[in-house]
Design a protein around this motif. Structure first.
Motif, PDB file in Angstrom:
ATOM      1  N   TRP A   2       3.604  14.442  37.194  1.00 37.21           N
ATOM      2  CA  TRP A   2       2.282  15.039  36.926  1.00 37.21           C
ATOM      3  C   TRP A   2       1.785  14.606  35.559  1.00 37.21           C
ATOM      4  CZ3 TRP A   2      -0.319  17.914  33.406  1.00 37.21           C
ATOM      5  CH2 TRP A   2      -1.522  18.488  33.816  1.00 37.21           C
ATOM      6  N   TRP A   3       2.634  14.721  34.534  1.00 35.85           N
ATOM      7  CA  TRP A   3       2.237  14.351  33.184  1.00 35.85           C
ATOM      8  C   TRP A   3       1.932  12.860  33.086  1.00 35.85           C
ATOM      9  CZ3 TRP A   3       0.845  16.979  28.946  1.00 35.85           C
ATOM     10  CH2 TRP A   3       1.068  18.351  28.941  1.00 35.85           C
ATOM     11  N   TYR A   4       2.727  12.039  33.773  1.00 39.95           N
ATOM     12  CA  TYR A   4       2.483  10.594  33.723  1.00 39.95           C
ATOM     13  C   TYR A   4       1.132  10.247  34.347  1.00 39.95           C
ATOM     14  CZ  TYR A   4       2.785   5.630  34.721  1.00 39.95           C
ATOM     15  OH  TYR A   4       2.498   4.285  34.813  1.00 39.95           O
ATOM     16  N   ASN A   5       0.897  10.773  35.562  1.00 40.78           N
ATOM     17  CA  ASN A   5      -0.314  10.413  36.289  1.00 40.78           C
ATOM     18  C   ASN A   5      -1.573  11.042  35.715  1.00 40.78           C
ATOM     19  OD1 ASN A   5       0.706   8.677  38.381  1.00 40.78           O
ATOM     20  ND2 ASN A   5       1.662  10.462  39.310  1.00 40.78           N
ATOM     21  N   LYS A   6      -1.462  12.264  35.208  1.00 43.82           N
ATOM     22  CA  LYS A   6      -2.644  13.001  34.764  1.00 43.82           C
ATOM     23  C   LYS A   6      -2.943  12.827  33.276  1.00 43.82           C
ATOM     24  CE  LYS A   6      -3.200  15.034  38.808  1.00 43.82           C
ATOM     25  NZ  LYS A   6      -4.366  14.743  39.690  1.00 43.82           N
ATOM     26  N   VAL A   7      -1.928  12.537  32.473  1.00 44.64           N
ATOM     27  CA  VAL A   7      -2.129  12.524  31.023  1.00 44.64           C
ATOM     28  C   VAL A   7      -1.780  11.163  30.410  1.00 44.64           C
ATOM     29  CG1 VAL A   7      -1.509  13.591  28.827  1.00 44.64           C
ATOM     30  CG2 VAL A   7      -1.694  14.999  30.895  1.00 44.64           C
ATOM     31  N   PHE A   8      -0.509  10.749  30.540  1.00 48.16           N
ATOM     32  CA  PHE A   8      -0.060   9.582  29.793  1.00 48.16           C
ATOM     33  C   PHE A   8      -0.685   8.280  30.287  1.00 48.16           C
ATOM     34  CE2 PHE A   8       3.680  12.504  29.178  1.00 48.16           C
ATOM     35  CZ  PHE A   8       3.353  12.821  27.874  1.00 48.16           C
ATOM     36  N   MET A   9      -0.797   8.117  31.609  1.00 50.83           N
ATOM     37  CA  MET A   9      -1.403   6.887  32.122  1.00 50.83           C
ATOM     38  C   MET A   9      -2.876   6.786  31.729  1.00 50.83           C
ATOM     39  SD  MET A   9      -0.811   4.085  33.671  1.00 50.83           S
ATOM     40  CE  MET A   9      -1.904   2.757  34.174  1.00 50.83           C
ATOM     41  N   PRO A  10      -3.694   7.828  31.928  1.00 45.22           N
ATOM     42  CA  PRO A  10      -5.089   7.724  31.474  1.00 45.22           C
ATOM     43  C   PRO A  10      -5.216   7.455  29.979  1.00 45.22           C
ATOM     44  CG  PRO A  10      -4.856   9.543  33.011  1.00 45.22           C
ATOM     45  CD  PRO A  10      -3.467   9.059  32.710  1.00 45.22           C
ATOM     46  N   LEU A  11      -4.365   8.103  29.166  1.00 41.18           N
ATOM     47  CA  LEU A  11      -4.420   7.862  27.727  1.00 41.18           C
ATOM     48  C   LEU A  11      -4.007   6.428  27.393  1.00 41.18           C
ATOM     49  CD1 LEU A  11      -2.968  11.160  26.218  1.00 41.18           C
ATOM     50  CD2 LEU A  11      -5.326  10.314  26.019  1.00 41.18           C
ATOM     51  N   GLY A  12      -2.955   5.946  28.075  1.00 36.26           N
ATOM     52  CA  GLY A  12      -2.516   4.577  27.832  1.00 36.26           C
ATOM     53  C   GLY A  12      -3.593   3.571  28.157  1.00 36.26           C
ATOM     54  N   VAL A  13      -4.294   3.777  29.276  1.00 40.42           N
ATOM     55  CA  VAL A  13      -5.373   2.870  29.670  1.00 40.42           C
ATOM     56  C   VAL A  13      -6.528   2.960  28.669  1.00 40.42           C
ATOM     57  CG1 VAL A  13      -7.129   2.435  31.430  1.00 40.42           C
ATOM     58  CG2 VAL A  13      -4.758   2.847  32.109  1.00 40.42           C
ATOM     59  N   ARG A  14      -6.840   4.165  28.243  1.00 41.38           N
ATOM     60  CA  ARG A  14      -7.968   4.369  27.330  1.00 41.38           C
ATOM     61  C   ARG A  14      -7.755   3.663  25.989  1.00 41.38           C
ATOM     62  NH1 ARG A  14     -12.181   7.996  26.816  1.00 41.38           N
ATOM     63  NH2 ARG A  14     -12.845   8.483  24.694  1.00 41.38           N
ATOM     64  N   PHE A  15      -6.519   3.658  25.507  1.00 39.89           N
ATOM     65  CA  PHE A  15      -6.250   3.125  24.172  1.00 39.89           C
ATOM     66  C   PHE A  15      -5.569   1.753  24.193  1.00 39.89           C
ATOM     67  CE2 PHE A  15      -6.571   7.731  23.430  1.00 39.89           C
ATOM     68  CZ  PHE A  15      -7.584   7.713  22.463  1.00 39.89           C
ATOM     69  N   GLN A  16      -5.699   1.030  25.315  1.00 33.08           N
ATOM     70  CA  GLN A  16      -5.184  -0.332  25.350  1.00 33.08           C
ATOM     71  C   GLN A  16      -5.876  -1.210  24.308  1.00 33.08           C
ATOM     72  OE1 GLN A  16      -4.538  -1.890  29.706  1.00 33.08           O
ATOM     73  NE2 GLN A  16      -6.289  -0.550  29.652  1.00 33.08           N
ATOM     74  N   LYS A  17      -5.121  -2.108  23.716  1.00 34.54           N
ATOM     75  CA  LYS A  17      -5.705  -3.084  22.818  1.00 34.54           C
ATOM     76  C   LYS A  17      -6.126  -4.317  23.618  1.00 34.54           C
ATOM     77  CE  LYS A  17      -2.898  -1.706  18.843  1.00 34.54           C
ATOM     78  NZ  LYS A  17      -1.886  -2.155  17.831  1.00 34.54           N
ATOM     79  N   PRO A  18      -7.183  -4.995  23.200  1.00 34.09           N
ATOM     80  CA  PRO A  18      -7.543  -6.250  23.870  1.00 34.09           C
ATOM     81  C   PRO A  18      -6.382  -7.243  23.798  1.00 34.09           C
ATOM     82  CG  PRO A  18      -9.300  -5.540  22.393  1.00 34.09           C
ATOM     83  CD  PRO A  18      -8.123  -4.647  22.115  1.00 34.09           C
ATOM     84  N   LEU A  19      -6.222  -7.999  24.852  1.00 33.70           N
ATOM     85  CA  LEU A  19      -5.170  -9.021  24.865  1.00 33.70           C
ATOM     86  C   LEU A  19      -5.545 -10.170  23.932  1.00 33.70           C
ATOM     87  CD1 LEU A  19      -4.419  -9.151  28.697  1.00 33.70           C
ATOM     88  CD2 LEU A  19      -2.977  -8.142  26.915  1.00 33.70           C
ATOM     89  N   ALA A  20      -4.588 -10.616  23.147  1.00 31.52           N
ATOM     90  CA  ALA A  20      -4.807 -11.727  22.224  1.00 31.52           C
ATOM     91  C   ALA A  20      -4.004 -12.925  22.710  1.00 31.52           C
ATOM     92  CB  ALA A  20      -4.395 -11.333  20.809  1.00 31.52           C
ATOM     93  N   PHE A  21      -4.664 -13.885  23.320  1.00 31.32           N
ATOM     94  CA  PHE A  21      -3.981 -15.033  23.908  1.00 31.32           C
ATOM     95  C   PHE A  21      -3.798 -16.146  22.886  1.00 31.32           C
ATOM     96  CE2 PHE A  21      -5.490 -12.920  27.699  1.00 31.32           C
ATOM     97  CZ  PHE A  21      -4.414 -13.075  28.561  1.00 31.32           C
ATOM     98  N   THR A  22      -2.660 -16.819  23.012  1.00 32.78           N
ATOM     99  CA  THR A  22      -2.382 -18.003  22.209  1.00 32.78           C
ATOM    100  C   THR A  22      -2.024 -19.146  23.156  1.00 32.78           C
ATOM    101  OG1 THR A  22      -0.043 -17.376  21.992  1.00 32.78           O
ATOM    102  CG2 THR A  22      -1.543 -16.665  20.246  1.00 32.78           C
ATOM    103  N   PRO A  23      -2.299 -20.385  22.769  1.00 31.25           N
ATOM    104  CA  PRO A  23      -1.942 -21.514  23.649  1.00 31.25           C
ATOM    105  C   PRO A  23      -0.436 -21.587  23.863  1.00 31.25           C
ATOM    106  CG  PRO A  23      -3.493 -22.189  21.943  1.00 31.25           C
ATOM    107  CD  PRO A  23      -3.017 -20.821  21.570  1.00 31.25           C
ATOM    108  N   GLY A  24      -0.038 -21.941  25.074  1.00 32.32           N
ATOM    109  CA  GLY A  24       1.378 -22.091  25.381  1.00 32.32           C
ATOM    110  C   GLY A  24       2.117 -20.771  25.347  1.00 32.32           C
ATOM    111  N   PHE A  25       3.381 -20.830  24.965  1.00 33.05           N
ATOM    112  CA  PHE A  25       4.251 -19.648  25.019  1.00 33.05           C
ATOM    113  C   PHE A  25       5.293 -19.741  23.927  1.00 33.05           C
ATOM    114  CE2 PHE A  25       8.057 -17.704  27.375  1.00 33.05           C
ATOM    115  CZ  PHE A  25       7.769 -16.428  26.916  1.00 33.05           C
ATOM    116  N   ALA A  26       5.090 -18.973  22.860  1.00 33.41           N
ATOM    117  CA  ALA A  26       6.044 -18.943  21.750  1.00 33.41           C
ATOM    118  C   ALA A  26       6.089 -17.519  21.210  1.00 33.41           C
ATOM    119  CB  ALA A  26       5.639 -19.930  20.661  1.00 33.41           C
TER     120      ALA A  26
END
Length: 254
Positions: A213-237
């Motif tokens: 209940w806490w995961y679905n109703k509270v933590f997941m919505p909060l996690g989605v709300r406060f996601q940071k934009p993805l910062a992509f770099t060329p290749g993989f290092a």
């Protein structure tokens, strides 16, 4: 309540049947009580919408109720029937299947996604081979995986992980199946605090209904709300301390 430490070393070897059973039990319970989050709510959406505009035959494997690709005109595959039922109710095309045996012809898709799935299967060679088989030459693959076996905790074991990858191991695995990594980004929403993970696992073990209940109703919505934009770099290092990565790959071999 006393919360013991859940940090541990890598798990003892498990069979496919063990992993399939534990994953199905965990995710069927999770998705039975969850609601679907629209793809445009995730920080992957700017990337996904960019690539989706360039493609027309899309596949996402094991999205649960957290799909990243657009629901319309995308084929979704999952082991969890509760997740498939909810995806279908929202207009998605669905199939009940596993990543190691996809029910599609060779070269069927030009955009394939598999978020947080390779670490759950014993035969990751076979699983990635299936993704390569159904992807046409030039297709894009979005893949996320956890890194560094030494960062293993019992939480990995609890949610059905079989492995974490060394960066060179995932790079080599992709190359063996004809994929090159074009760009990458730090990914995932796992808490940095080991104490929070310990508490979360205690509740999942001893008071699962309340934890869900806490995961679905509270933590997941909060996690989605406060996601940071993805910062992509060329290749993989990946730098030190990176827990999980998102890889943008292209299939270069027939």
């Amino acid at each position: 309540m006393t919360v013991a430490s859940f940090t541990s070393g890598p798990p003892a070897p498990r069979t496919d049947a063990d992993l399939i059973g534990s994953n199905k039990r965990f995710y069927d319970a999770l998705w039975s009580e969850a609601k679907l989050f629209a793809p445009d709510r995730f920080n992957t959406w700017p990337l996904v919408s960019e690539l989706a505009a360039q493609t027309s035959r899309r596949l996402e494997v094991a999205p649960g109720l957290r799909p990243r690709l657009p629901l319309a005109d995308t084929q979704f595959v999952d082991l969890s029937r509760p997740a498939l039922a909810e995806l279908s109710r929202h207009g998605a095309r669905v199939a009940n299947a596993m990543i190691g045996a996809l029910p599609f012809r060779d070269a069927s898709f030009d955009f394939v996604c598999a978020f947080d799935i390779l670490e759950h299967v014993v035969d990751d060679e076979g699983a990635l081979g299936e993704l390569a088989r159904v992807a046409e030459p030039g297709a894009r693959l979005l893949l996320s995986v956890p890194l560094h076996p030494e960062a293993w905790t019992a939480f990995d074991d609890f949610v059905g992980h079989y492995r974490r990858y060394e960066p060179e191991a995932i790079r080599a695995l992709l190359a063996r199946h004809g994929f090159t990594i074009e760009r990458s980004a730090v990914y995932g929403m796992q808490p940095k605090s080991s104490k929070l993970l310990d508490i979360g696992q205690w509740y999942l073990t001893h008071q699962r209904a309340r934890a869900m209940w806490w995961y679905n109703k509270v933590f997941m919505p909060l996690g989605v709300r406060f996601q940071k934009p993805l910062a992509f770099t060329p290749g993989f290092a990946p730098g030190p301390g990176v827990d999980e990565v998102l890889l943008v790959c292209r299939k270069t071999q027939a």
